[in-house]
Design an enzyme around this catalytic site. Structure first.
Site, PDB file in Angstrom:
ATOM      1  N   THR A   9      -1.631  28.996  46.034  1.00  0.00           N
ATOM      2  CA  THR A   9      -1.795  28.080  44.855  1.00  0.00           C
ATOM      3  C   THR A   9      -2.543  29.041  43.826  1.00  0.00           C
ATOM      4  OG1 THR A   9      -3.472  26.923  45.387  1.00  0.00           O
ATOM      5  CG2 THR A   9      -1.061  26.016  45.784  1.00  0.00           C
ATOM      6  N   CYS A  10      -3.013  30.006  44.126  1.00  0.00           N
ATOM      7  CA  CYS A  10      -3.974  30.834  43.177  1.00  0.00           C
ATOM      8  C   CYS A  10      -3.217  31.692  42.240  1.00  0.00           C
ATOM      9  CB  CYS A  10      -5.028  31.618  43.941  1.00  0.00           C
ATOM     10  SG  CYS A  10      -6.001  32.556  43.021  1.00  0.00           S
ATOM     11  N   SER A  11      -3.195  31.452  40.762  1.00  0.00           N
ATOM     12  CA  SER A  11      -2.536  32.474  40.014  1.00  0.00           C
ATOM     13  C   SER A  11      -3.100  33.581  39.983  1.00  0.00           C
ATOM     14  CB  SER A  11      -2.512  31.597  38.560  1.00  0.00           C
ATOM     15  OG  SER A  11      -3.912  31.520  38.136  1.00  0.00           O
TER      16      SER A  11
END
Length: 144
Positions: A9-11
């Site tokens: 989920t880390c951009s």
């Protein structure tokens, strides 16, 4: 081989992988939360830091805040065990090869993972573009 430690989920992790793909750099993706990571890999990350644990640990995480006052008291083995048991405390992405570590995504800093020959070509092209602009009159240098 280049390894990139990510969280789905880390951009910043997504941006780093896109950059690596765009520049055709092979890498092994390792999910910090779900994949098996050997303790030696955490030791390797620590050995590549310039400023120690503060460089790779997220000081904003709740887990870090709970242990921050005792961090200096931990032995190396205890520190590695703590990181292994609390992987969400690590900043991300962590990009590692045999010589360097990059914490987070930074478009300028990630270029260090380009092969030297590619960096030389890009530098020559940039220099030529600057010369062309300067000689073409589109760019004026003013004396102060």
């Amino acid at each position: 081989m280049l390894k990139i430690y990510t969280v789905t989920t880390c951009s910043s992790s997504k941006k780093a992988k896109e950059w690596l793909d765009e520049h055709r750099i092979e890498y092994q993706e390792i999910n910090l939360l779900t994949d098996n990571i050997e303790k030696q890999e955490f030791l390797n990350m620590l050995s590549l830091t310039e400023e120690g644990t503060g460089e790779i640990l997220s000081k904003r995480s709740r887990i870090y805040k709970k242990i921050a006052t005792r961090l200096d008291e931990l032995s190396l083995g205890e520190l590695v065990r703590f990181i292994d048991e609390n992987r969400s405390v690590l900043r991300r992405p962590l990009i590692v090869n045999d010589k360097c570590l990059q914490v987070g995504y930074n478009e300028d800093d990630i270029r260090k993972f380009l092969p030297r020959t590619v960096r030389r070509v890009e530098m020559a092209n940039a220099s030529e573009s600057i010369r062309s602009i300067a000689l073409g009159g589109k760019f004026k240098i003013q004396a102060s």
